[in-house]
Design an enzyme around this catalytic site. Structure first.
Site, short mmCIF file in Angstrom:
data_model
loop_
_atom_site.label_atom_id
_atom_site.label_comp_id
_atom_site.label_asym_id
_atom_site.label_seq_id
_atom_site.Cartn_x
_atom_site.Cartn_y
_atom_site.Cartn_z
CG ASP A 229 50.31 29.78 41.31
OD1 ASP A 229 49.26 30.48 41.08
OD2 ASP A 229 51.27 29.73 41.80
CG HIS A 248 38.26 40.25 47.09
ND1 HIS A 248 37.83 39.36 46.57
CD2 HIS A 248 38.56 39.94 48.49
CE1 HIS A 248 37.65 38.11 47.48
NE2 HIS A 248 38.07 38.42 48.59
#
Length: 252
Positions: A229, A248
């Site tokens: 992660d 984004h």
């Protein structure tokens, strides 16, 4: 106003009917129409029989799509592939079938109906539509998650030539693709730079599905697959790090 320039009202009306076009393309992609037409031109009746669909309704969709360059209807009412329709095949390099299926699918499509919620309240449209954020939803629904991963591969095909042509990766020993999906961009970089090795880093559920693509691209022996992660840590195993269409999704 010239004869070649449509009036603003006509242009705006075409934009307003955009959802009709997108859903029609989605229907064709979901039903695998382009794959069927790769065999030979076929009528709507033949295609309806092979896809277990309602022939008159399918014919109306297929009649619409040639107006935007997807499929062509011959005088004998057979439909055939066009260059744009070829992109909806599942078996061609650069296929856009999976990203079409994802963007037109129910979970993705429904969030656009909640755009006003985002504008008024500032929350995410997908959170309002589904009660959870996108990556939570994809984790909850393995089928949607797998389609998303394939769609991201589809989305990356078109940019690979520009990426490898515009940046010199040959000066690095190892390139790590952060949240690299199934690894198509990393594979493109490695194929253009045979002396470079790669590390593909993504969530465990994503990394599990990357082997077949890396093998088909001929780079599996040069790629280390690492799951994790990136909010917790990123492997310190490379001298170049790539993030494509990642930032984004998150605020600072």
């Amino acid at each position: 106003m010239s004869a070649e320039t449509p009036p603003p009202a006509a242009v705006l009306m075409q934009m307003l009917f955009g959802p009709t076009l997108q859903q029609s393309i989605y229907v064709a992609a979901e039903l695998g129409i382009a794959d069927l037409l790769a065999e030979n031109p076929q009528t709507a009746a033949e295609l309806a029989s092979r896809t277990a669909t309602h022939e008159p309704s399918l014919y109306r969709v297929l009649r619409l799509l040639p107006s935007i360059g997807i499929f062509a209807e011959r005088s004998d009412r057979n439909f055939e592939l066009t260059p744009m329709a070829m992109l909806l095949r599942s078996d061609v390099p650069g296929s856009m079938r999976d990203i079409t299926r994802m963007m037109g699918g129910e979970w993705h499509w429904r969030m656009y109906g909640e755009l006003m919620h985002s504008v008024r309240a500032g929350g995410t449209a997908i959170g309002k539509a589904h009660g959870m954020e996108p990556f939570e939803l994809l984790a909850e629904d393995p089928e949607a998650g797998e389609l998303f991963n394939r769609a991201m591969t589809s989305n990356s095909w078109a940019v690979i030539p520009a990426v490898v042509a515009s940046y010199d990766f040959s000066r690095f020993n190892t390139v790590l693709d952060v949240a690299g999906g199934h690894g198509i961009l990393l594979a493109g970089i490695l194929k253009a730079n045979p002396q470079v090795r790669g590390v593909l880093f993504d969530l465990p559920s994503v990394i599990e599905g990357a082997g077949a693509l890396l093998t088909s691209e001929g780079v599996s022996d040069r790629v280390e697959r690492v799951s994790g992660d990136f909010f917790r840590s990123i492997p310190a195993a490379a001298d170049a790090y790539v993030l494509k269409h990642i930032l984004h999704d998150w605020d600072d």
